[in-house]
Design a protein around this motif. Sequence first.
Motif, mmCIF file in Angstrom:
data_model
loop_
_atom_site.group_PDB
_atom_site.id
_atom_site.type_symbol
_atom_site.label_atom_id
_atom_site.label_comp_id
_atom_site.label_asym_id
_atom_site.label_seq_id
_atom_site.Cartn_x
_atom_site.Cartn_y
_atom_site.Cartn_z
ATOM 1 N N GLY A 52 0.845 -1.196 0.000
ATOM 2 C CA GLY A 52 0.000 0.000 0.000
ATOM 3 C C GLY A 52 0.882 1.247 0.000
ATOM 4 N N PRO A 53 0.276 2.431 -0.068
ATOM 5 C CA PRO A 53 1.072 3.669 -0.137
ATOM 6 C C PRO A 53 1.788 3.980 1.173
ATOM 7 C CG PRO A 53 -1.264 4.172 0.112
ATOM 8 C CD PRO A 53 -1.174 2.684 -0.094
ATOM 9 N N ALA A 54 2.861 4.788 1.071
ATOM 10 C CA ALA A 54 3.550 5.271 2.268
ATOM 11 C C ALA A 54 2.573 6.088 3.108
ATOM 12 C CB ALA A 54 4.759 6.132 1.870
ATOM 13 N N LEU A 55 2.597 5.880 4.424
ATOM 14 C CA LEU A 55 1.595 6.517 5.286
ATOM 15 C C LEU A 55 1.984 7.911 5.756
ATOM 16 C CD1 LEU A 55 0.276 3.604 7.532
ATOM 17 C CD2 LEU A 55 -0.652 4.521 5.412
ATOM 18 N N LYS A 56 3.262 8.240 5.668
ATOM 19 C CA LYS A 56 3.673 9.558 6.128
ATOM 20 C C LYS A 56 3.019 10.633 5.256
ATOM 21 C CE LYS A 56 7.685 11.646 8.252
ATOM 22 N NZ LYS A 56 9.094 11.436 8.634
ATOM 23 N N GLY A 57 2.395 11.600 5.883
ATOM 24 C CA GLY A 57 1.708 12.661 5.152
ATOM 25 C C GLY A 57 0.275 12.319 4.788
ATOM 26 N N ALA A 58 -0.220 11.155 5.240
ATOM 27 C CA ALA A 58 -1.581 10.731 4.878
ATOM 28 C C ALA A 58 -2.632 11.686 5.426
ATOM 29 C CB ALA A 58 -1.837 9.306 5.385
ATOM 30 N N GLU A 59 -2.427 12.173 6.651
ATOM 31 C CA GLU A 59 -3.405 13.091 7.238
ATOM 32 C C GLU A 59 -3.528 14.364 6.405
ATOM 33 O OE1 GLU A 59 -2.013 13.548 11.283
ATOM 34 O OE2 GLU A 59 -3.527 12.127 12.006
ATOM 35 N N TRP A 71 -12.014 5.698 6.755
ATOM 36 C CA TRP A 71 -11.301 4.897 5.759
ATOM 37 C C TRP A 71 -10.572 3.727 6.424
ATOM 38 C CZ3 TRP A 71 -10.587 4.391 0.564
ATOM 39 C CH2 TRP A 71 -9.451 3.707 0.132
ATOM 40 N N VAL A 72 -9.928 3.988 7.537
ATOM 41 C CA VAL A 72 -9.194 2.926 8.232
ATOM 42 C C VAL A 72 -10.158 1.853 8.724
ATOM 43 C CG1 VAL A 72 -7.776 2.391 10.266
ATOM 44 C CG2 VAL A 72 -7.288 4.438 8.906
ATOM 45 N N ARG A 73 -11.302 2.289 9.219
ATOM 46 C CA ARG A 73 -12.259 1.324 9.778
ATOM 47 C C ARG A 73 -12.992 0.550 8.684
ATOM 48 N NH1 ARG A 73 -13.603 5.716 13.444
ATOM 49 N NH2 ARG A 73 -12.541 5.358 15.421
ATOM 50 N N ILE A 79 -15.544 4.522 -0.056
ATOM 51 C CA ILE A 79 -15.565 4.492 -1.525
ATOM 52 C C ILE A 79 -17.004 4.529 -2.031
ATOM 53 C CG2 ILE A 79 -15.058 3.032 -3.523
ATOM 54 C CD1 ILE A 79 -12.585 2.038 -1.949
ATOM 55 N N ALA A 80 -17.860 3.754 -1.387
ATOM 56 C CA ALA A 80 -19.266 3.699 -1.796
ATOM 57 C C ALA A 80 -19.983 5.028 -1.593
ATOM 58 C CB ALA A 80 -19.989 2.601 -1.015
ATOM 59 N N SER A 81 -19.464 5.857 -0.671
ATOM 60 C CA SER A 81 -20.095 7.162 -0.427
ATOM 61 C C SER A 81 -19.833 8.155 -1.552
ATOM 62 C CB SER A 81 -19.592 7.738 0.900
ATOM 63 O OG SER A 81 -18.225 8.136 0.794
ATOM 64 N N GLY A 82 -18.912 7.796 -2.468
ATOM 65 C CA GLY A 82 -18.622 8.656 -3.608
ATOM 66 C C GLY A 82 -17.504 9.650 -3.387
ATOM 67 N N ASN A 87 -11.937 7.226 -3.968
ATOM 68 C CA ASN A 87 -12.067 6.467 -5.210
ATOM 69 C C ASN A 87 -10.815 6.559 -6.063
ATOM 70 O OD1 ASN A 87 -14.975 5.257 -5.882
ATOM 71 N ND2 ASN A 87 -15.239 7.054 -4.551
ATOM 72 N N ASP A 88 -10.185 7.736 -6.092
ATOM 73 C CA ASP A 88 -8.932 7.889 -6.836
ATOM 74 C C ASP A 88 -7.839 7.009 -6.232
ATOM 75 O OD1 ASP A 88 -10.166 9.675 -8.498
ATOM 76 O OD2 ASP A 88 -9.326 11.473 -7.554
ATOM 77 N N LEU A 89 -7.778 6.980 -4.905
ATOM 78 C CA LEU A 89 -6.775 6.164 -4.211
ATOM 79 C C LEU A 89 -7.018 4.677 -4.487
ATOM 80 C CD1 LEU A 89 -4.391 6.319 -2.186
ATOM 81 C CD2 LEU A 89 -6.064 6.059 -0.352
ATOM 82 N N PHE A 90 -8.281 4.274 -4.463
ATOM 83 C CA PHE A 90 -8.661 2.886 -4.729
ATOM 84 C C PHE A 90 -8.257 2.485 -6.145
ATOM 85 C CE2 PHE A 90 -12.208 -0.238 -5.685
ATOM 86 C CZ PHE A 90 -11.653 -1.266 -4.931
ATOM 87 N N ALA A 91 -8.495 3.359 -7.097
ATOM 88 C CA ALA A 91 -8.152 3.075 -8.492
ATOM 89 C C ALA A 91 -6.642 3.037 -8.698
ATOM 90 C CB ALA A 91 -8.789 4.118 -9.412
#
Length: 413
Positions: A52-59, A71-73, A79-82, A87-91
């Motif tokens: 998965g992506p690097a977590l630093k700077g995620a906030e 998202w973590v939970r 994603i379903a909420s639109g 959605n960009d991260l998922f893709a």
Amino acid sequence: MMHNRPSAKKVIFSLLLATVFSFGTAVQAQDGKALFTANCASCHNPVKDATGPALKGAEARWGDKAKLHAWVRNSQAVIASGDKYANDLFAKWGRVAMTSFPSLSDEEIDAIFKYVEAYAPPVVAKPEGGEAKESGDNSLLFGILTLVLAVVALILLQVNSNLRKLADDKDGIPASEPVPFYRNKAYIALVVIVLFIVGGIFTVNGAINLGRSKDYQPEQPIYYSHKVHAGINQINCLYCHGGAQESKHAGIPSLNVCMNCHMAINEYNGEQLFTEDGKEVNGTAEIQKLYKYAGFDPAVSKQWDPSKAKPIEWVKIHNLPDHVYFNHAQHVTAGKVQCQTCHGEIQNMGEVKQFTDLSMGWCINCHRETKVQFVENKFYSIYEKFHDEIKQKKRDGVTVEEIGGTECQKCHY
């Protein structure tokens, strides 16, 4: 002299309370690291992309802490909420669903990202002697300082007792001789209790860790770098460990699998290799070791005769007790579990080590928190009730525990 004992007891109690509080504070300071290691490290690195992506700077990238917590939970619900960023991260990451962690509280999630933001990669220097310098643990230093302070406190209490006796003698107040600390029953009882508690902690931890091999990293007959094969050259894990997809055991690749590539590849021209203790590794020489086991000499013949080969005596690293049943195919094929979940960032390892302790508690926690890929997975077609509830939006997923993953007989027989 009797009226001094209550004050002495108060001082001792305050000292013990301060010591306990200091240890409690140290434990809390480690929570973020512990939570990251237990829940995130199998797929994420703080400063570089992994599974998965690097977590630093995620906030900062999310910009909304509430959405990040959601998202973590449960990433699929966000994603379903639109949400566009979700959605960009998922893709971007191949539309692979992130494992949900519904049991993590806001404070625990914040602790994880606080640790990630403060994380700095450890500096491993190669000294002249060829051994790497590693950052050490200060626990021993803190323990020694605590012991020294305790001794100083006992000495000060004894000095205070002697001074009070001198003052009483000067004022003509009769007083008995002060009892030396090594004969004082209160001090002796205190020392015995402390030793009993410390000894109990070490005994329990030692007993719990019997038979576990976390961080076990033996020297192998050939330096095989997973970083070179699975990382740089992107060789799929199942090419060498095909059994993981269809059987209980992942299996160790035979010489035939190795020679499929190395009949043609007889030199190593990649980045420089080093062992964990900083010693330089000659990649071409390691390929020659493989040829020796295979009985293959490219200068004599370009064809390999398997009848001349002898097996490589690899040292086994991961080993479960005989009374534990573990099926790789059940996890890899049915559960869609990534190799890194149990084996760590194998694609970044030179010499392989055991990533986790593979304890019962570790497995149970994973089964309680991990949601299986339930939808469009024929293996779980028999669970009609759960499928109906998902269709009716009564639930967003099914954990391993809910399909019997914590029942004793599933792993012990």
